[in-house]
Scaffold this active site. Sequence first.
Site, mmCIF file in Angstrom:
data_model
loop_
_atom_site.group_PDB
_atom_site.id
_atom_site.type_symbol
_atom_site.label_atom_id
_atom_site.label_comp_id
_atom_site.label_asym_id
_atom_site.label_seq_id
_atom_site.Cartn_x
_atom_site.Cartn_y
_atom_site.Cartn_z
ATOM 1 C CB SER A 49 -0.899 0.004 1.231
ATOM 2 O OG SER A 49 -0.104 0.223 2.392
ATOM 3 C CG ASP A 84 -3.296 -3.024 -2.115
ATOM 4 O OD1 ASP A 84 -4.151 -3.225 -2.995
ATOM 5 O OD2 ASP A 84 -3.499 -3.231 -0.899
ATOM 6 C CG HIS A 85 -6.343 0.152 -2.750
ATOM 7 N ND1 HIS A 85 -7.567 0.205 -3.373
ATOM 8 C CD2 HIS A 85 -6.355 -0.978 -2.021
ATOM 9 C CE1 HIS A 85 -8.287 -0.846 -3.027
ATOM 10 N NE2 HIS A 85 -7.570 -1.585 -2.219
ATOM 11 C CD GLU A 135 -11.154 -0.256 -5.973
ATOM 12 O OE1 GLU A 135 -10.021 -0.655 -5.637
ATOM 13 O OE2 GLU A 135 -11.979 0.214 -5.185
ATOM 14 N N GLY A 178 -10.428 -4.885 6.117
ATOM 15 C CA GLY A 178 -10.450 -5.041 7.577
ATOM 16 C C GLY A 178 -11.482 -6.080 7.982
ATOM 17 N N GLY A 208 -10.204 -7.279 0.292
ATOM 18 C CA GLY A 208 -10.853 -7.523 1.588
ATOM 19 C C GLY A 208 -10.981 -9.001 1.906
HETATM 20 P P1 13P Z 1 -7.988 -7.107 4.163
HETATM 21 O O1 13P Z 1 -7.109 -6.250 4.989
HETATM 22 O O2 13P Z 1 -9.417 -7.015 4.558
HETATM 23 O O3 13P Z 1 -7.508 -8.522 4.098
HETATM 24 O O4 13P Z 1 -7.946 -6.529 2.670
HETATM 25 C C1 13P Z 1 -6.753 -6.555 1.947
HETATM 26 C C2 13P Z 1 -6.873 -5.847 0.650
HETATM 27 O O5 13P Z 1 -7.891 -5.861 -0.002
HETATM 28 C C3 13P Z 1 -5.699 -5.122 0.142
HETATM 29 O O6 13P Z 1 -6.004 -4.302 -0.920
#
Ligand code: 13P
Length: 287
Positions: A49, A84-85, A135, A178, A208
């Site tokens: 991230s 990530d993102h 996304e 989360g 997620g």
């Molecule tokens: P979690 O933290 O819910 O496992 O999600 C991880 C995620 O989607 C990273 O982009």
Amino acid sequence: MLVSATEMLKKAKAGHYAVGQFNINNLEWTKSILATAQELNSPVILGVSEGAGKYMTGYKTVAAMVKAMIEEMNITVPVALHLDHGSYEGCYKCIKAGFSSIMFDGSHYPIEENVEKTRELVKVAHAMGLSIEAEVGSIGGEEDGVVGAGECADPNECKAIADLGIDFLAAGIGNIHGKYPDNWQGLSFETLAAIQEKTGEMPLVLHGGTGIPADMIKKAIDLGVAKINVNTECQLSFAAATREYIEAGKDQQGKGFDPRKLLAPGAAAIKETVKEKMELFGSVGKA
Ligand code: 13P
């Protein structure tokens, strides 16, 4: 072997399994995930991230660490290093730093702007040999400052983004970063089926991954999910194992305060979580 995520995810989609993206925070995380992937002969994606990149002092440090660890640990399974993102600027920084894959999260922009920026980044990423994830429809909850409402994606918008030549697509289907709240409605398989119908061969990404029940994971894979992201669950298992070590007073026995001893139970717990997920996702033996 550091590779883009394109081939491993095409193979996963065709073979009806999913490759795990496990987010990294430091050397222990990276080492545990790489060692597990190698032991299980599984492809793997290391997710970074923007917050974690900053924590590790920057993307150049991360790329250098991952490349050196792949070499020093003799990792032969396919490994992708993936932003990530990512923001628009973050994507350019990671391309420059030597990542093998990026995610551009333009889900908070109006769809026209998301399309425009994604189109540009697809060109740049592919010219440099990187894979790119985009996304549509934000993922609920919060991850490192990225907050989403958690709406379900519009399948037509998914098609518009998929047609830009991206390599894999993250689409909101009621998933949340989360822990899932007790009143969570579950994944919208109706939305997922409609997206798969519109986007065909495109590997779909389920964010997620923490706390989604096994039967829902299996059904999502049946409906075209080929990449599943897990972050919080490794954090929870690391924290629980570390707490147990300290509460048992082990840090005060002998040289138990040595960081290599203090962090060992947490690192072993991450390995166990990654193993469980790889078995559930079906990627074991698929390297
Ligand atoms: P979690 O933290 O819910 O496992 O999600 C991880 C995620 O989607 C990273 O982009």
